[in-house]
Design a protein around this motif. Structure first.
Motif, PDB file in Angstrom:
ATOM      1  N   UNK A 278      50.056 118.454  58.823  1.00 15.78           N
ATOM      2  CA  UNK A 278      48.785 118.974  58.298  1.00 15.78           C
ATOM      3  C   UNK A 278      48.707 118.782  56.788  1.00 15.78           C
ATOM      4  N   UNK A 279      49.768 119.196  56.104  1.00 14.96           N
ATOM      5  CA  UNK A 279      49.698 119.176  54.636  1.00 14.96           C
ATOM      6  C   UNK A 279      49.807 117.767  54.068  1.00 14.96           C
ATOM      7  N   UNK A 280      50.582 116.914  54.749  1.00 13.73           N
ATOM      8  CA  UNK A 280      50.774 115.566  54.189  1.00 13.73           C
ATOM      9  C   UNK A 280      49.613 114.655  54.563  1.00 13.73           C
ATOM     10  N   UNK A 281      49.214 114.718  55.850  1.00  8.60           N
ATOM     11  CA  UNK A 281      48.141 113.806  56.261  1.00  8.60           C
ATOM     12  C   UNK A 281      46.800 114.171  55.654  1.00  8.60           C
ATOM     13  N   UNK A 282      46.595 115.481  55.474  1.00  7.18           N
ATOM     14  CA  UNK A 282      45.307 115.850  54.884  1.00  7.18           C
ATOM     15  C   UNK A 282      45.237 115.441  53.428  1.00  7.18           C
ATOM     16  N   UNK A 283      46.392 115.313  52.782  1.00  6.06           N
ATOM     17  CA  UNK A 283      46.393 114.924  51.375  1.00  6.06           C
ATOM     18  C   UNK A 283      46.694 113.437  51.208  1.00  6.06           C
ATOM     19  N   UNK A 284      46.750 112.703  52.329  1.00  8.64           N
ATOM     20  CA  UNK A 284      47.206 111.319  52.244  1.00  8.64           C
ATOM     21  C   UNK A 284      46.274 110.486  51.378  1.00  8.64           C
ATOM     22  N   UNK A 285      44.997 110.554  51.690  1.00 10.97           N
ATOM     23  CA  UNK A 285      44.046 109.856  50.832  1.00 10.97           C
ATOM     24  C   UNK A 285      43.314 110.905  50.009  1.00 10.97           C
TER      25      UNK A 285
END
Lengths: 245, 163, 130
Positions: free
Chosen positions: A46-53
């Motif tokens: 959740x935290x990494x993919x949502x901040x990926x772009x």
């Protein structure tokens, strides 16, 4: 909510999936461990993919991640002040871990690791020891002045100091027990009413079904609330250790 | 109650330690730097934008003020010019009027003098004619020529009475 | 001619002024909001449900009782004074529990020490959050 059986406590049973033994200690990989790792995986995803772009104007997922970050950061800033910044990674991890543990537990047939006293109490004790250590490191022996209530005559000290020590030691107990008790009670209640729905059939079960739906909503609220309470109490304790009043 | 089954405690604690450590490392090393970077960047961007907007606003205000000042200056200048011009015109008018009236006065004076001269001359002529006429008349009537002086005296007397 | 041109200019000027005022208002609003956000307390008021609060009080009381009685039992075990320390610490534990409840009700937070915190930094104590 567990599979089969009418016993509402069956959902809390720990089942060994992969037996592991080190010396005399059984550290088998269980359903509890699986759900802990799943929670870690979900949080990270959740935290990494949502901040990926990551963009300056956040999308839906990104703003949710930022919201959770801001929420905990504000909590810490308002209770402890700027000195609390160092402890932010820990407090944030704690909040997300408990929140996801509680929320994942809401899914039918899943396991709620935060409904186990071993887990909640271990987290509470870890917080308690860490906070005590911070206080001792920061104030040395002066830390023990914490147990002397100001404005109380010396005559009453032999009475008050044990009371204050008990009060202090009861922190991890209440912290751990609260989380455990809330989640266990909620899940047990849900299971009992779900059992009514099943045993009464579709027609007779309408009322219990409505109740289960309402209860589920309440449980979601409690899942969040308990994560919040655990986190804010941790913040309070950190503040006490740092500022000693 | 399965929660009080102490045999499961070691595995729970062990896996709690493992999973929480993993989570802590991920959050500490990856998640927090990323989110705080984005948020700081946004904050600085927003602050920059706000500052720029403030500056622009101040600038616009300044420009407006100078514009207004120029406008009021121009207005007062025009007003002054108008006033001055009006004054000048009035002065010139007065000057011209006085000059004209002077000239008129002069001219009327001249005319009067001329009229006076002409009248005097006419009077003298009248006297001479009257004397001659009187002499001629008396001569015819009384066959006696009166002296010029006598006649003149009479004529002057009559004329004074008449005029 | 000057009059008409003057009139035109006056109209223009008003329009510009209006726009400038709007921009100013907008800017002020944004800045106030940002400041308010900084000051705003994060915990949402609605979260404090009565049920959670009641639960907290019970847990508070019981945990102090457990700790007190536990200490008493340990002391008895070591000193061989079997019921006495347990009884004494049961009482102390219940007093501590009542004090915990009293503090959380009065909004002194979960801290030991009676006094309300006056330091502005410790605002978190002032509200019973559970």
């Amino acid at each position: 909510m567990a599979k089969g059986g009418n016993n509402p406590l069956a959902q809390f049973e720990i089942k060994e999936l992969v037996p592991i033994q080190i010396g005399d200690i059984n550290i088998a990989f269980t359903n509890s461990a699986a759900f802990m790792l799943f929670a870690v995986f979900s949080i990270s995803a959740f935290l990494i993919f949502s901040m990926r772009r990551s963009t300056l104007v956040p999308g839906r997922w990104q703003s949710m991640a930022e919201l959770s970050y801001e929420f905990v950061a504000n909590l810490l800033r308002e209770t402890v002040g700027n000195e609390g910044r160092k402890y932010f990674p820990f407090v944030f991890s704690l909040f997300m871990f408990i929140l996801f543990g509680n929320m994942i537990g809401m899914i039918p047939y899943s396991f709620t690791f935060t409904s186990h006293i071993a887990v909640t109490f271990a987290m509470a004790v870890a917080v308690f020891l860490g906070v005590t250590f911070i206080g001792l490191a920061k104030h040395g022996l002066h830390f023990f002045s914490f147990f002397v209530p100001p404005g109380v005559s010396v005559v009453l000290w032999p009475l008050m100091i044990p009371i204050e020590i008990i009060s202090y030691l009861s922190r991890p107990v209440s912290l751990g027990v609260r989380l455990f008790a809330n989640l266990t009670a909620g899940h047990t209640m849900l299971k009992v009413f779900a059992g009514f729905v099943v045993s009464l059939g579709v027609l007779g079960g309408i009322l219990p079904l409505a109740f289960v739906v309402a209860l589920t909503g309440l449980e979601v609220l409690i899942a969040f609330l308990q994560a919040y309470v655990f986190t804010i109490l941790t913040c309070f304790y950190i503040n006490d250790a740092i500022h000693l009043h | 109650m399965p929660q009080l089954d102490f045999a499961t405690f070691p595995t729970q604690l062990f896996w709690l330690l493992i999973s929480f450590s993993i989570l802590y490392c991920i959050i500490w090393r990856t998640v927090i730097p990323r989110i705080s970077n984005v948020m700081e960047e946004r904050q600085s961007r927003v602050n920059g934008d706000l500052e720029r907007a403030n500056n622009l606003q101040a600038e616009a205000k300044m420009v407006l003020n100078s514009y207004e000042k120029a406008l009021t200056d121009g207005r007062s200048e025009a007003q002054n010019l108008l006033k001055e011009t009006a004054l000048k015109i009035a002065k010139r008018q007065i000057d011209q009027e006085t000059a004209l009236s002077e000239r008129i006065k002069q001219m009327s004076k001249d005319a009067e003098a001329r009229i006076k001269g002409v009248r005097e001359k006419a009077m003298a002529d009248v006297k001479v004619i009257a004397v001659e006429l009187a002499q001629a008349t008396t001569a015819k009537l009384f066959e006696e020529v009166s002296s010029e002086e006598e006649v003149l005296n009479v004529v002057e007397e009559v004329m004074e009475e008449k005029v | 001619m000057t009059l008409t041109s003057n009139g035109l200019i006056v109209v223009h000027e008003n329009k510009n002024l209006d726009q400038l005022g709007l921009l100013g208002d907008k800017l002020n609003k944004v800045q106030e909001e940002a400041e308010r956000k900084l000051e705003k307390a994060a915990p949402e008021q609605s979260i404090r449900s009565g049920l959670g609060f009641a639960m907290k009080i019970g847990v508070e009381l019981i945990s102090a009782l457990i700790v007190g009685t536990g200490i008493g039992l340990l002391l008895d075990h070591w000193l061989g004074t079997t019921p006495w320390f347990m009884l004494l610490f049961f009482v102390l534990g219940s007093v501590a529990g009542i004090m915990n409840v009293y503090r959380s009700v009065n909004g002194f937070g979960n801290t030991i020490g009676f006094h309300p915190i006056t330091d502005s930094k410790d605002n978190g104590y002032k509200k019973p959050l559970k």
